[in-house]
Design a protein around this motif. Structure first.
Motif, short mmCIF file in Angstrom:
data_model
loop_
_atom_site.label_atom_id
_atom_site.label_comp_id
_atom_site.label_asym_id
_atom_site.label_seq_id
_atom_site.Cartn_x
_atom_site.Cartn_y
_atom_site.Cartn_z
N ILE B 121 34.40 -34.62 -38.76
CA ILE B 121 33.14 -34.94 -38.08
C ILE B 121 32.16 -33.77 -38.17
O ILE B 121 30.96 -33.97 -38.39
CB ILE B 121 33.42 -35.34 -36.61
CG1 ILE B 121 34.15 -36.68 -36.60
CG2 ILE B 121 32.13 -35.44 -35.81
CD1 ILE B 121 34.73 -37.05 -35.27
N ALA B 122 32.69 -32.55 -38.09
CA ALA B 122 31.81 -31.38 -38.20
C ALA B 122 31.08 -31.38 -39.53
O ALA B 122 29.88 -31.11 -39.61
CB ALA B 122 32.64 -30.11 -38.05
N LYS B 123 31.81 -31.75 -40.55
CA LYS B 123 31.21 -31.76 -41.88
C LYS B 123 30.11 -32.82 -41.95
O LYS B 123 29.04 -32.60 -42.53
CB LYS B 123 32.31 -32.05 -42.90
CG LYS B 123 31.97 -31.62 -44.30
CD LYS B 123 32.18 -30.14 -44.50
CE LYS B 123 31.70 -29.76 -45.89
NZ LYS B 123 31.59 -28.32 -46.05
N LYS B 124 30.40 -33.99 -41.39
CA LYS B 124 29.42 -35.07 -41.42
C LYS B 124 28.21 -34.70 -40.58
O LYS B 124 27.07 -34.99 -40.94
CB LYS B 124 30.04 -36.38 -40.88
CG LYS B 124 31.16 -36.93 -41.75
CD LYS B 124 30.70 -37.29 -43.15
CE LYS B 124 31.85 -37.80 -43.99
NZ LYS B 124 31.59 -37.75 -45.43
N LEU B 125 28.46 -34.03 -39.45
CA LEU B 125 27.34 -33.60 -38.61
C LEU B 125 26.47 -32.60 -39.34
O LEU B 125 25.25 -32.62 -39.23
CB LEU B 125 27.88 -32.98 -37.32
CG LEU B 125 28.14 -33.97 -36.18
CD1 LEU B 125 28.72 -33.24 -34.99
CD2 LEU B 125 26.85 -34.68 -35.78
N ALA B 126 27.15 -31.74 -40.10
CA ALA B 126 26.41 -30.75 -40.88
C ALA B 126 25.43 -31.46 -41.81
O ALA B 126 24.31 -31.00 -42.03
CB ALA B 126 27.36 -29.89 -41.69
N TYR B 127 25.87 -32.62 -42.32
CA TYR B 127 24.95 -33.38 -43.16
C TYR B 127 23.80 -33.93 -42.33
O TYR B 127 22.64 -33.85 -42.72
CB TYR B 127 25.67 -34.53 -43.85
CG TYR B 127 24.69 -35.49 -44.48
CD1 TYR B 127 24.00 -35.13 -45.64
CD2 TYR B 127 24.40 -36.73 -43.91
CE1 TYR B 127 23.06 -35.95 -46.20
CE2 TYR B 127 23.46 -37.56 -44.46
CZ TYR B 127 22.80 -37.18 -45.60
OH TYR B 127 21.85 -37.99 -46.15
N MET B 128 24.15 -34.44 -41.14
CA MET B 128 23.13 -35.14 -40.34
C MET B 128 22.00 -34.24 -39.89
O MET B 128 20.91 -34.72 -39.59
CB MET B 128 23.80 -35.81 -39.13
CG MET B 128 24.59 -37.04 -39.55
SD MET B 128 25.61 -37.66 -38.23
CE MET B 128 24.40 -38.44 -37.22
N VAL B 129 22.26 -32.92 -39.81
CA VAL B 129 21.19 -32.04 -39.36
C VAL B 129 20.38 -31.44 -40.50
O VAL B 129 19.46 -30.67 -40.26
CB VAL B 129 21.70 -30.92 -38.43
CG1 VAL B 129 22.28 -31.50 -37.17
CG2 VAL B 129 22.72 -30.04 -39.16
#
Lengths: 231, 530
Positions: B121-129
């Motif tokens: 999820i951290a990785k995906k969040l990194a994308y989202m920001v």
């Protein structure tokens, strides 16, 4: 007897002299060290000034020398030499190199028979290597190379046995081991008529046959064309 | 139990060829700057964005039609799909899980499912920001009915265009490269606005007889004045206010000049790089490229010939003036040193370059170019010019396929001309293709009508062709006479009538271009039928 005069001693003239392959070449250069180099290569040299008509005549231009190579690096020198030599001998064959492409017309106007542009030739050559590597490889090593395969032109004299023959009847490939490339009929124009696929051509005197083959075959053919004619 | 299932799934995905292919496809579609698919997709998305914004503008004064509703639905679904796909390809979740699992195994600690999921999820969040992801999200959100208030964010759809247009991206990059200068300027500007607002408020408030009601008015006035727009709806009336205005106007002129110069210098710094990357981008779409290094007289001659022959040519030269000349002639050209690996790699020496030509007048450079290119690609054809005879061997050693010596060739031609001008002009005319008769090589394909035929059976004369010779490596011909050994090949001049042709022999034919192409077509057909 001196028959070729080469002005300017450089890699180009060395190659040309090697190719001419005879002891009838005289080398002229303004730079003494170049002349010395030429002498070391066993060539006849003449320390003359090409700007003087008297000097030019002294080495035989206008008399024995039939062909002049202008291999000076400067176009202006080549033009001047061409002009002087043409004035001395209208029949002389003059081949000159050119540095600046614009100078080509000047050289032709000055009386050169053939102008060679090294850069253009080099560009062409690379293009041919890209475009037709096989053909270029063969041609470079045979016709323009050291192998015994040459192009030659054979003029048909009066009363030659070939007079009145059709091109298709010549059968050069089986009888002489030669390939006929084409014929120039001086009576029509200087254009080359190719041997294949064209209208059959009846040979007459003064026609020039352009052939490709080993030197022995060429010699043999040339002898047959002229020799029988004398009988 | 759940943890084991998760790990099982992760390994399954890692080894699933179809899944990888699928992911690869979407990567090509969305992110891979080199794929053609992406450029098409980008255009499609731009059209979609413009259509959706147009319909939005139309709705301002007209009724919402059924079609615009459909369009809106389509657009939003595409946007959502795109957003999710981008998130998907941003990272390999199964790889993260596997890495974590192997890490746990190695240290023999317990595999915690929450930690694994957190990593994912951290990785995906990194994308989202990332800025682009935020823009994407903002472009989608307003279409959710309860969030209608966010309609204004629909304008973000226009920002999405940024994503699909390479040149706009470059513009953003250029601005980014001057971040420090712009930051300095911004701080100074903020400071100035602050001082000006306070000063004008103090001098021009109602109690002082001015027209400024509050600090917001003061801020508005100072921004309008600093930008040199100066609407004039609020004008200073007091002596103090006018003094502030004069100082502010002069300072703002300086700031504007500073701002302009930052942008201009940023472009100046980058424009060369931009041009080069543009050229490289153009090169990527071609195969069979020919790189000419050195646009001297040889290079010019060669480029003209190749372009006339519709070959794709790129010119490298270190002299800007020559590159300018080449551009004027309409060639693709770069101020580049052909001995730099990265330049050659960007030009695609490993993929789409077929031939490299060292045409400079300096043998040292030609050798270096040859060596560099050969090192980068073993198969590319390298043709080099040698200006001095002693360097020919060095060029071959460096890896050149063919070396051409302009002066030697010229000297040779000069001598060849003597005594046989007619024959000379004829052969040169044929070689240069100036007459309609050409000398061509035609290959005997396996299974074609020529294979195992003797010369007498192939009626060359009827084809209006003349056979000059055969090039062959086949040992069957070795005892024939008229054999010329040329490099690794054998050339059989004027082969006799019983000479049997073998597969892969090359016929050297003389004839009209049309007869030769007709003959070649026949062989091709019989090869296909056979």
């Amino acid at each position: 007897m001196i028959r070729y005069a080469v002005f300017g001693f450089n890699p180009m003239s060395v190659e040309a002299i090697n190719r001419l392959d005879c002891n009838c070449v005289i080398v002229v250069d303004q730079a003494p060290e170049c002349l010395k180099q030429a002498e070391e290569n066993g060539l006849a040299t003449a320390p003359i000034d090409f700007r003087s008509d008297e000097d030019l005549k002294s080495i035989g231009i206008g008399k024995d020398i039939k062909t002049l190579f202008c291999f000076f690096p400067d176009d202006s020198d080549n033009v001047f030499l061409t002009l002087s030599a043409r004035a001395i001998d209208p029949e002389l064959h003059i081949v000159s190199i050119v540095d600046d492409p614009d100078a080509e017309n000047k050289l032709l106007a000055a009386g050169a028979n053939k102008v060679i542009n090294p850069y253009q030739i080099c560009g062409r050559k690379i293009y041919e290597w890209i475009k037709k590597p096989d053909i270029t490889n063969i041609v470079d090593h045979t016709v323009f190379g050291r192998q015994d395969l040459h192009i030659a032109e054979v003029e048909i004299p009066e009363k030659s046995p070939l007079e009145g023959m059709l091109i298709s009847e010549l059968q050069l490939s089986t009888r002489y081991n030669l390939v006929l490339i084409g014929v120039v009929d001086k009576e029509i124009n200087d254009e080359l008529h190719f041997a294949v696929g064209e209208r059959d051509h009846r040979l007459d005197a003064d026609d020039i046959l352009v052939i490709l083959g080993p030197s022995r075959a060429i010699r043999l053919f040339r002898k047959d064309v002229t020799h029988v004619g004398k009988n | 139990m759940l943890a084991r299932f998760l790990i099982y799934i992760a390994y399954l995905l890692k080894n699933a060829a179809r899944y990888q292919r699928c992911k690869r496809f979407f990567y090509d579609l969305l992110e891979n700057p080199k794929s053609k698919l992406k450029s098409r997709f980008d255009i499609f998305m731009m059209v979609l964005v413009i259509a959706s914004v147009s319909s939005l503008v139309y709705e301002v004064e007209h009724d919402e039609g059924v079609w615009s509703l459909y369009l809106e639905n389509v657009v939003v679904s595409v946007f959502i799909a795109e957003y999710l796909l981008r998130m998907w390809i941003y990272s390999d979740s199964h790889q993260l899980i596997i890495d974590y699992y192997e890490h746990c195994e190695y240290l023999s600690i317990r595999f915690r499912i929450m930690t694994a999921l957190k990593k994912v999820i951290a990785k995906k969040l990194a994308y989202m920001v990332t800025p682009f992801a935020i823009i994407d999200l903002l472009a989608i959100l307003p279409s959710y009915r309860p969030l209608r208030i966010l309609r204004v964010f629909l304008i973000f759809r226009l920002f999405k265009i940024l994503r699909y247009s390479q040149s706009l991206k470059m513009f953003a990059d250029i601005i980014k490269s001057k971040r420090f200068e712009l930051q300095t300027l911004l701080i100074f500007l903020g400071f100035l606005v602050f001082i000006a607002s306070i000063a004008i408020y103090l001098f021009e408030n109602r109690s002082e007889g001015g027209t400024v009601d509050d600090l917001y008015d003061a801020l508005y006035w100072s921004v309008v004045t600093i930008s040199t727009v100066g609407y004039g709806d609020i004008t200073p009336l007091t002596t103090g206010g006018r003094a502030v205005t004069m100082v502010l106007i002069l300072t703002s002129l300086g700031i504007l000049a500073f701002f302009t110069s930052i942008i201009v210098s940023a472009f100046n710094d980058q424009i060369n790089g931009l041009r080069i990357s543009r050229t490289f981008a153009e090169l990527e779409n071609h195969s069979g490229l020919i790189i000419i290094c050195g646009f001297g007289r040889v290079g010019q001659q060669l480029a003209a010939l190749l372009v006339a022959d519709r070959q794709k040519v790129v010119i490298f030269d270190i002299s800007e003036q020559r590159v300018e000349e080449a551009k004027q002639e309409g060639y693709l050209s770069l101020v580049a040193n052909a001995t730099q690996n990265d330049m050659l790699e960007k030009a695609g020496i490993k993929q789409n370059v077929s031939t490299i030509i060292g045409a400079t007048g300096n043998d040292v450079i030609n050798v270096y170019i040859t060596l560099t290119c050969r090192h980068l690609n073993k198969d590319v054809q390298i043709i080099s010019r040698a200006n001095r005879h002693e360097n020919v061997a060095k060029l071959y050693q460096a890896g050149a396929d063919t070396v051409i010596e302009p002066f030697i060739v010229s000297g040779l031609l000069a001598a060849e001309y003597i005594g046989q001008p007619v024959a000379f002009e004829a052969i040169i005319g044929i070689l240069h293709g100036q007459k309609n008769i050409v000398l061509e090589a035609v290959k005997v394909k396996a299974g074609s009508l020529l294979e195992k035929k003797s010369i007498s059976e192939v009626d060359f004369h009827k084809q209006r062709l003349s056979l000059v010779g055969v090039i062959s490596q086949n040992a069957k011909h070795l005892k024939r006479k008229n054999r010329y050994v040329i490099k690794q090949q054998h050339f059989y001049f004027n082969p006799p009538m019983d000479f049997k042709l073998q597969a892969d022999d090359i016929l050297v034919l003389l004839g009209r271009a049309t007869s030769i192409s007709h003959f070649r077509d026949q062989i091709e057909q019989s090869h296909l039928l056979g």
